[in-house]
Motif scaffolding. Sequence first.
Motif, PDB file in Angstrom:
ATOM      1  N   GLY A 135      31.017  44.210  40.116  1.00  0.00           N
ATOM      2  CA  GLY A 135      30.449  42.891  40.333  1.00  0.00           C
ATOM      3  C   GLY A 135      29.664  42.737  41.603  1.00  0.00           C
ATOM      4  O   GLY A 135      29.201  41.639  41.920  1.00  0.00           O
ATOM      5  N   GLY A 167      28.904  39.132  47.163  1.00  0.00           N
ATOM      6  CA  GLY A 167      29.913  38.292  46.532  1.00  0.00           C
ATOM      7  C   GLY A 167      31.326  38.757  46.792  1.00  0.00           C
ATOM      8  O   GLY A 167      32.275  38.201  46.235  1.00  0.00           O
ATOM      9  N   ARG A 183      30.797  31.905  42.529  1.00  0.00           N
ATOM     10  CA  ARG A 183      30.475  33.295  42.216  1.00  0.00           C
ATOM     11  C   ARG A 183      31.057  33.637  40.860  1.00  0.00           C
ATOM     12  O   ARG A 183      32.238  33.346  40.594  1.00  0.00           O
ATOM     13  CB  ARG A 183      31.029  34.243  43.268  1.00  0.00           C
ATOM     14  CG  ARG A 183      30.757  35.717  42.954  1.00  0.00           C
ATOM     15  CD  ARG A 183      31.304  36.630  44.030  1.00  0.00           C
ATOM     16  NE  ARG A 183      31.011  38.024  43.729  1.00  0.00           N
ATOM     17  CZ  ARG A 183      31.829  38.833  43.049  1.00  0.00           C
ATOM     18  NH1 ARG A 183      32.985  38.369  42.584  1.00  0.00           N
ATOM     19  NH2 ARG A 183      31.498  40.093  42.818  1.00  0.00           N
ATOM     20  N   VAL A 209      31.076  36.764  37.596  1.00  0.00           N
ATOM     21  CA  VAL A 209      30.777  38.132  37.156  1.00  0.00           C
ATOM     22  C   VAL A 209      30.793  38.129  35.643  1.00  0.00           C
ATOM     23  O   VAL A 209      31.776  37.688  35.023  1.00  0.00           O
ATOM     24  CB  VAL A 209      31.787  39.153  37.703  1.00  0.00           C
ATOM     25  CG1 VAL A 209      31.487  40.549  37.158  1.00  0.00           C
ATOM     26  CG2 VAL A 209      31.772  39.177  39.219  1.00  0.00           C
ATOM     27  N   SER A 251      28.331  45.357  34.940  1.00  0.00           N
ATOM     28  CA  SER A 251      28.644  43.962  35.228  1.00  0.00           C
ATOM     29  C   SER A 251      27.596  43.393  36.170  1.00  0.00           C
ATOM     30  O   SER A 251      26.996  44.116  36.966  1.00  0.00           O
ATOM     31  CB  SER A 251      30.042  43.836  35.845  1.00  0.00           C
ATOM     32  OG  SER A 251      30.115  44.566  37.053  1.00  0.00           O
ATOM     33  N   SER A 308      26.788  40.104  38.840  1.00  0.00           N
ATOM     34  CA  SER A 308      27.331  38.972  39.586  1.00  0.00           C
ATOM     35  C   SER A 308      26.240  37.952  39.838  1.00  0.00           C
ATOM     36  O   SER A 308      25.044  38.285  39.902  1.00  0.00           O
ATOM     37  CB  SER A 308      27.930  39.438  40.914  1.00  0.00           C
ATOM     38  OG  SER A 308      26.921  39.986  41.741  1.00  0.00           O
ATOM     39  N   SER A 314      25.550  34.028  42.066  1.00  0.00           N
ATOM     40  CA  SER A 314      26.080  33.026  42.990  1.00  0.00           C
ATOM     41  C   SER A 314      25.197  31.796  42.949  1.00  0.00           C
ATOM     42  O   SER A 314      23.988  31.877  42.696  1.00  0.00           O
ATOM     43  CB  SER A 314      26.161  33.580  44.415  1.00  0.00           C
ATOM     44  OG  SER A 314      24.873  33.932  44.883  1.00  0.00           O
ATOM     45  N   ALA A 325      23.511  35.219  37.277  1.00  0.00           N
ATOM     46  CA  ALA A 325      24.028  36.438  36.652  1.00  0.00           C
ATOM     47  C   ALA A 325      23.256  36.766  35.374  1.00  0.00           C
ATOM     48  O   ALA A 325      22.931  37.935  35.104  1.00  0.00           O
ATOM     49  CB  ALA A 325      25.520  36.278  36.358  1.00  0.00           C
TER      50      ALA A 325
END
Length: 703
Positions: free
Chosen positions: A174, A443, A633, A635, A656, A658, A660, A677
């Motif tokens: 992430g 993150g 945040r 993921v 994955s 991430s 924010s 994301a």
Amino acid sequence: MRIPEWLSHPPAPPPCWTPLPFQVTFKPKSPPPPPPPPPKPCAPPESADERAPELTPTTMASSILSSSAKPCYSATKTPTPIANRLPPPPPSPTTTLPSRAAASRFAHGLYAAAVRASPGARRLRALARPVRASQQHHQQQPRRRPEYVPNRIDDPNYVRIFDTTLRDGEQSPGATMTSAEKLVVARQLARLGVDIIEAGFPASSPDDLDAVRSIAIEVGNAPVGEDGHVPVICGLSRCNKKDIDAAWEAVRHARRPRIHTFIATSEIHMQHKLRKTPEQVVAIAREMVAYARSLGCSDVEFSPEDAGRSNREFLYHILGEVIKAGATTLNIPDTVGYNLPYEFGNLIADIKANTPGIENAIISTHCQNDLGLATANTLAGARAGARQLEVTINGIGERAGNASLEEVVMAIKCRPELLDGLYTGINSQHITLTSKMVQEHSGLHVQPHKAIVGANAFAHESGIHQDGMLKYKGTYEIISPDDIGLTRANEFGIVLGKLSGRHAVRSKLVELGYEISDKEFEDFFKRYKEVAEKKKRVTDEDIEALLSDEIFQPKVIWSLADVQATCGTLGLSTATVKLIGPDGEEKIACSVGTGPVDAAYKAVDQIIQIPTVLREYGMTSVTEGIDAIATTRVVVTGDVSNNSKHALTGHSFNRSFSGSGASMDVVVSSVRAYLSALNKMCSFAGAVKATAVSESTRVQSKE
């Protein structure tokens, strides 16, 4: 009375105390007259004056100084004050003290009693205070960073810092960063003073190759600091020509490019992962190092993966062979964090003593933190002869992470006397800023009790500790917060608010280490004004949260126009979301959910229609107060797995992503993070698709 041997000389001052300009000695007095015959042993005293006093450190000290011990009770004779037994210090006259005070001083140590014996010694007492370990060496003239030569360091005490935050650190689940985020972190690493920046694994994806290339062009050619330092830009590759070609293509634009190639050398890896014999591994390593040199790269680093569990004789052999092939740095990784400090130190010492041609290469360390020993192992390796240390900001990285840059650097700075005078070129006052920047963009937030950069690292709640801190900060702090740039008081006293103009806001951005274009600043300033209208004061943390949400986002494919949500106990939570697509078309969707955030996410899914799984969701308040900005945040994972390769195994995996977001409204903040994301996922999918089409076209043209 005979003075015991241990009482005849003052105890040596602790190493962290400044020596006094005079010496305190103790001269035994002439023996006292014989004491009167004592009463019968253990007989009760005849009067109250003869009762045995309570045994305390003070009374015990008085008893020792006055006479020999008596059975069951002590003598009534007043002891001679300690101050009268000492030669007076030259600057001031001797002051005779009462016996109670003298004994009390003895109870706290004869050395301290001697210092306090006269009022004139107060200035000397101030000199004798312990100082913080990190400040003991500030008065020394700072040493200059030696000129960079790939396979040699002219100063044997200088240690190169190799930062792999953007490569190994980004392998944390992430922790995917955008190209813009990687570039701003690389700029800050250069200001921090790291010698080598491992910017990524170019063969893993086209996006990573572009990010490493951008860093090589912009950071790898820009001098920073008073010494005009230009960091080495490094790219990781496996021992195959395709990876090495990609790494060279990415880093060759830097003034000082480096290729870092690796292959496993432990029996368990060669047998079960590579399925190759030791002879085949040696041949591959030798050939690929030579190939990297043939491309025109004069700085090649080689790592025997899982060296901590490899056969020693085999290590000496393969390292000697890659040195002959042109390797300039030999990195010794404890890949699974298996070694103990003394064990890893012995490994480095043995490699230094037994590898043929080792004088023509730099020994490096790379320690994982699976047993919590990464920093200790790294320092053990440095003491044993390693002159390059591979670390990451905040210790982020694969599994339990890597050796932490801030811990390693400050340990070397605080205790050089125990590390043979080693030093680095790191400007430690940039540590706090760099740590916060990496937390924001990756993150991955550090735990409050994290050494050096944790929120509690310089907090004191215990009453005993607070008392000591109020009297003298060195009692409980071995590092000054100023040494790592923790205090950030504005030089001009500017406090940002709704009336602050563009000049003040841009000055604050520069102070925080951010350089953005005029267009980016205008976009940011618009968001800043929206927040400042609702908050009385905008803090540094608010600024960084807004920057991350507005500037350092992936390529915008879907953007948020509006969101409206209702929730409560009277019915289902509902949300309406309006998004602007890549073609500029507005799309609206409504949905219900278990809460406002769930309803909003389902509405977004209806519009974008990309299968995703929400793996993590977290929200924090940036500052205190009901009007604080909320930072979210998330993921997510999807079905995009093409060409996403693990740096060590080379296997494709379901990557994955991430995201924010920041807003004073928790639902808006959550939707912004989710879109961030999803935009990363869409960008990656587009790059993968474009690469596949390009490869297909190339194959068809060859046919």
